[in-house]
Scaffold this motif. Sequence first.
Motif, PDB file in Angstrom:
ATOM      1  N   LEU A  86      -1.863  -3.567  -5.989  1.00  0.00           N
ATOM      2  CA  LEU A  86      -1.517  -4.010  -4.645  1.00  0.00           C
ATOM      3  C   LEU A  86      -1.128  -5.486  -4.649  1.00  0.00           C
ATOM      4  O   LEU A  86      -0.138  -5.875  -4.020  1.00  0.00           O
ATOM      5  N   ALA A 122       0.836  -1.208   0.000  1.00  0.00           N
ATOM      6  CA  ALA A 122       0.000   0.000   0.000  1.00  0.00           C
ATOM      7  C   ALA A 122       0.868   1.254   0.000  1.00  0.00           C
ATOM      8  O   ALA A 122       0.548   2.251  -0.665  1.00  0.00           O
ATOM      9  N   LEU A 147      -7.429   2.063  -2.863  1.00  0.00           N
ATOM     10  CA  LEU A 147      -6.183   1.624  -3.493  1.00  0.00           C
ATOM     11  C   LEU A 147      -6.480   0.836  -4.761  1.00  0.00           C
ATOM     12  O   LEU A 147      -7.577   0.280  -4.916  1.00  0.00           O
ATOM     13  N   ALA A 176      -8.345  -2.871   0.947  1.00  0.00           N
ATOM     14  CA  ALA A 176      -7.725  -2.019  -0.080  1.00  0.00           C
ATOM     15  C   ALA A 176      -8.781  -1.307  -0.914  1.00  0.00           C
ATOM     16  O   ALA A 176      -8.653  -0.119  -1.229  1.00  0.00           O
TER      17      ALA A 176
END
Length: 305
Positions: free
Chosen positions: A180, A134, A175, A170
């Motif tokens: 990721l 992240a 994200l 996430a």
Amino acid sequence: MSQEKTNPLLCDPVAGTCEMPSGEKSNENVTIKSENKPVKIVYYTDPICSSCWGIEPQLRKLKLEYGDYFEIEYRMGGLLPDWSYNSGGISKPSDVAHHWDEASLHYDMPIDGAVWLEDPLDSSYPSCIAMKAAQIQSDDKAVKFMRILREKLYLEKKNIAKWENIAEAAKLTGLNVQKLKTDYEGDAKRLFETDLKLGKSLGVRGFPTLFFSDGNNNQLTVYGSKPFAAYENALLALFPDAKKKNNLFANPLSLFTIYPTLAAKEYAVILDITTLQAKDILEKLSKEGKLNKKTIKNGCLYSIK
């Protein structure tokens, strides 16, 4: 040190730490450089460290009141490599459940230890590596990501060593989940190894550990969960000119525009009121339909509607 203290999941609420089994300490001398602000904080933590969850109120308050004067770098500690040890009365995940319930009461932060009975984690390494992945995308989003991971673990009893739960956190953070995953399987592992190596060089023996540095070889360490004044005093000792920003929130909901979820203890510490006063305010807002409330056996978490 008693045998009890050698088990990383048997966090000591009185000392405020989750300690690693003692290993060989590196003799390397490390200087922490502050780059953009007068003070740099290197924060060694682990997503599954209950004592780190316990300092969220103090850390959030420090950021609000003195955030102009320091930058914070999150490093992952690798609290639980696996279950290949037996010490301190903990030899299997189910042994942790009762201990976490006790930690919840001590820190006055919501934790449901039943995750260790229902869907236990086999390691904290996956969540540590996910944090490094992240950070490749965004340091700010990574901090939010770890908060969501912890809420999933402590309140929703989700096993955050499982990819599906990491991916969900996430997604909620905003994200890029595919990136990721790519980084999680690649570069993030190397970055995590770097964190472990630096931690050894710095002499990290447990979590939370915060290293405060002014970049001129002046360094202070705050080890464990301590009252807010311990973190404030460390900052002021290195940069006495720091001026506290008085957080005059226009209304009781204002704080939620900065921190979308808050436990009563966090609300109380940030606003310098008692936890009982905070609970009264938050309960009133919840009953008025202005806040969502997630209740578990050891507390509540409030969020803006």
